[in-house]
Design a protein around this motif. Structure first.
Motif, PDB file in Angstrom:
ATOM      1  N   GLY A 565       0.781  -1.235   0.000  1.00 56.09           N
ATOM      2  CA  GLY A 565       0.000   0.000   0.000  1.00 56.09           C
ATOM      3  C   GLY A 565       0.804   1.271   0.000  1.00 56.09           C
ATOM      4  N   CYS A 567       3.196   2.224  -2.830  1.00 55.06           N
ATOM      5  CA  CYS A 567       3.772   2.736  -4.080  1.00 55.06           C
ATOM      6  C   CYS A 567       2.724   3.124  -5.127  1.00 55.06           C
ATOM      7  CB  CYS A 567       4.733   1.719  -4.671  1.00 55.06           C
ATOM      8  SG  CYS A 567       3.927   0.295  -5.426  1.00 55.06           S
ATOM      9  N   THR A 597      -6.179   0.508  -4.083  1.00 55.87           N
ATOM     10  CA  THR A 597      -4.984  -0.318  -4.257  1.00 55.87           C
ATOM     11  C   THR A 597      -5.370  -1.769  -4.001  1.00 55.87           C
ATOM     12  OG1 THR A 597      -4.414   0.115  -1.969  1.00 55.87           O
ATOM     13  CG2 THR A 597      -3.317   1.457  -3.614  1.00 55.87           C
TER      14      THR A 597
END
Ligand code: FES
Length: 613
Positions: A565, A567, A597
């Motif tokens: 969680g 990038c 994400t």
């Protein structure tokens, strides 16, 4: 092995990403001239050099060097494209990346290289799972040979890790490899075989050698796993502008590993914006040629030695402590909401939030004595005296203010005031809009009650007294976009406040609470269902599986790099359904725009999500 960075390192990366100026670096254009010009320029040099050599205008050695350097330079767009950082459009990104890959390894697409490269990012330093590890860990001669024939090393690694690719992907990958072989067979059996060797094969060897050497072999210290030590697993190179230009920004390859959504032309700005935050992370600095040695990486000092400078009893149960550096060094700075681990002695380590009251180069905490607790607070109350030295960790922050808040609602229960107070101090200093609700059973037992009741604080702070904290159903303002609620206190109190907030329209992802664990999820995992809009397929995500893994298991490939969680590589668009966001990457606007994400976030409860996949 843990698949996430240490919590403090996660928090530091998240802190950097949340800076508005840094955030803007992650917004990508549709067409980036820096990528397009690089591709066009390299193609021009390659083709132009070959034509001019054939016409006897340029000497071969010059053409060999310029073509080799072009093949090295044209690697940058595919490298960026694996993370989607060439263009905000997935199609444009992959098109430019694949076009750029052709002079280097004809027939290969970004999709295949993405697999290899993201495995490298996920497992940097792992001898079994990092495709680039053999480029790093061989001796000097082996490293040069591996670099010069890097596509063969990668093919070997790929064939040993085929099981991770779906049948369709294997077919595509093997088609690419076959095209690459055919390319050689056709040319070598043509009347232009000699020209092919001189004008492409030899420059290609030279180009790949430089690529593998500068992008991989010298970048990573042997045996340092990125998951364990993200700030030491990739080097930074000295040498100023010249080295940065010659290395096409890979002298700052650490920026790429920490923030893989950055395109190469923004590494330097990213470094300028993050270097103060990274100043005490014992980064590994070197020079490009210095990497032919392999010195052991420096280790980060585990703790700081501090002296108790002041002790003040602020309620019958709570003492405030101020720590000063025991040596002449400065204590690392911290942001509102940070905490430190205090080594209490006899193996006891306890986390305490920093109140922010002691100013720069001092750490101040407030400790409530819990006689029925596990002994940490009692030991501190009994053993700490002014002048005593002790060990504390560097500040960590898992409870940060969001940079884009239009109004912050701070709520504390009892001793939970400590991080809330530091937030209030920070917000007041930047003249931001906020309100503070400090709750407790009675005023004498409420830490910092006098301070919060003083004239200078009365505009922002209210004290609430009562057995359940004294908050009224309408104490909290109704939620509005741009509002955040920050909450710290006993678990029961926080549940009570969350319920009050829900009644006032607050969504769960606008409520931030203190947690000393990295996982920001408040609840348990529950199974949920996703529907893929483009194919109509329905996939069940079990409670013990991430959305990313569930998609991958069904052959639906979503690119992922950090899988924690941080990038943004795995972000995807939600068309319908409610998301429980657990990442630290997406901004409020991106979440509102329907992004999530896949590596950490889930559907709220046992809901259903419809994804644009
Ligand atoms: Fe990095 Fe999901 S892979 S945020």
């Amino acid at each position: 092995m843990s698949h996430t960075y240490p919590a403090a390192d996660q928090a530091l990366i998240a802190h950097i990403i949340r800076k508005p100026a840094f955030r803007s670096l992650l917004e990508l254009p549709l067409f980036a001239w820096q990528e397009i010009l690089l591709v066009l320029g390299c193609y021009t040099v390659l083709l132009g050099g070959s034509v001019l050599y054939m016409q006897d205008v340029l000497p071969y050695l010059l053409v060999l060097c310029t073509s080799g350097l072009s093949i090295y330079a044209i690697f940058t767009p595919p490298h960026d494209a694996t993370h989607g950082s060439v263009s905000r459009s997935h199609a444009v990104n992959d098109l430019i990346g694949s076009l750029a890959a052709q002079p280097m390894v004809p027939g290969v697409t970004v999709s295949l290289y993405r697999y290899l490269h993201l495995e490298h990012h996920r497992h940097t330093g792992d001898p079994d799972r990092d495709p680039d590890e053999s480029l790093v860990s061989s001796g000097p001669v082996g490293r040069l040979l591996n670099a010069a024939f890097v596509e063969l090393k990668w093919t070997h690694w790929y064939l040993n890790h085929l099981e991770k690719r779906s049948v369709r992907e294997r077919f595509q990958d093997l088609t690419s490899l076959l095209l690459y072989v055919l390319w050689h067979v056709v040319w070598l059996n043509s009347p232009y075989a000699l020209e092919f060797v001189l004008l492409w094969m030899l420059p290609q060897r030279l180009g790949l050698l430089i690529v593998a050497y500068l992008f991989a072999a010298i970048q990573h210290p042997v045996g340092v796993l990125e998951q364990a030590r993200p700030f030491q697993a990739t080097r930074m190179f000295r040498g100023g502008h010249l080295v940065r230009i010659l290395m096409l920004s890979q002298s700052q390859h650490l920026m790429h590993h920490l923030f893989p959504m950055l395109p190469y032309y923004r590494y330097n700005t990213a470094w300028k914006l993050s270097r103060d935050d990274l100043a005490d992370q014992a980064l590994i600095w070197d020079t490009p040629m210095g990497r032919l040695r392999q010195p052991a990486p420096q280790s980060r000092p585990a703790t700081l030695t501090v002296t108790v400078e002041r002790i003040e009893s602020i309620t019958p149960e709570v003492n405030a402590y101020v720590f000063a550096p025991a040596t002449g060094d400065m204590l690392p700075a911290y942001d509102a909401g940070a905490h430190i681990d205090v080594h209490v002695g006899a193996g006891l380590i306890r986390q305490y939030s920093l109140t922010g009251l002691a100013g720069r180069n001092r750490y101040s905490i407030a400790v409530k004595r819990e006689d029925q607790g596990r002994g940490g607070s009692r030991a501190l109350h009994e053993q700490l005296v002014v002048g005593k030295t002790l060990q504390v960790s560097r500040p960590r922050n898992l409870f940060q203010l969001q940079p884009d808040d239009q109004h912050a609602v701070l709520v504390s229960g009892g001793i939970g005031i400590t991080p809330i107070l530091s937030m209030a101090l920070a917000l007041r200093e930047r003249a931001a809009s906020f309100e503070l609700h400090a709750c407790g059973r009675d005023r004498d037992m409420l830490p910092f009650a006098e301070l919060l009741h003083s004239a200078e604080w009365r505009k922002h702070a209210r004290l609430w007294l009562g057995s359940d904290g004294g908050l009224q159903p309408d104490t909290l303002p109704a939620f509005e976009p741009g509002y955040s609620l920050y909450l710290c206190g006993p678990a029961g109190f926080m549940d009570h406040v969350r319920a009050l907030a829900a009644n006032r329209g607050w969504p769960a992802d606008a409520i931030h609470s203190e947690a000393f664990q990295a996982d920001p999820a408040n609840g348990q995992n529950t199974p949920f269902t996703v529907e893929l809009a483009r194919s109509g397929r329905v996939i069940e995500v079990p409670a013990n599986t991430t959305l990313l893994d569930a998609l991958n298991q069904q052959g639906i490939r979503v690119a992922a790099s950090c899988v924690q969680g941080l990038c943004g590589t795995c972000r995807c668009r939600v068309l319908e359904g409610s998301v429980e966001h657990r990442d630290q990457f997406l901004s409020r606007e991106e979440r509102a725009a329907g992004l999530m994400t896949a590596c950490v976030s889930r559907a709220s409860g046992s809901g259903r999500l419809r994804l644009d996949l």
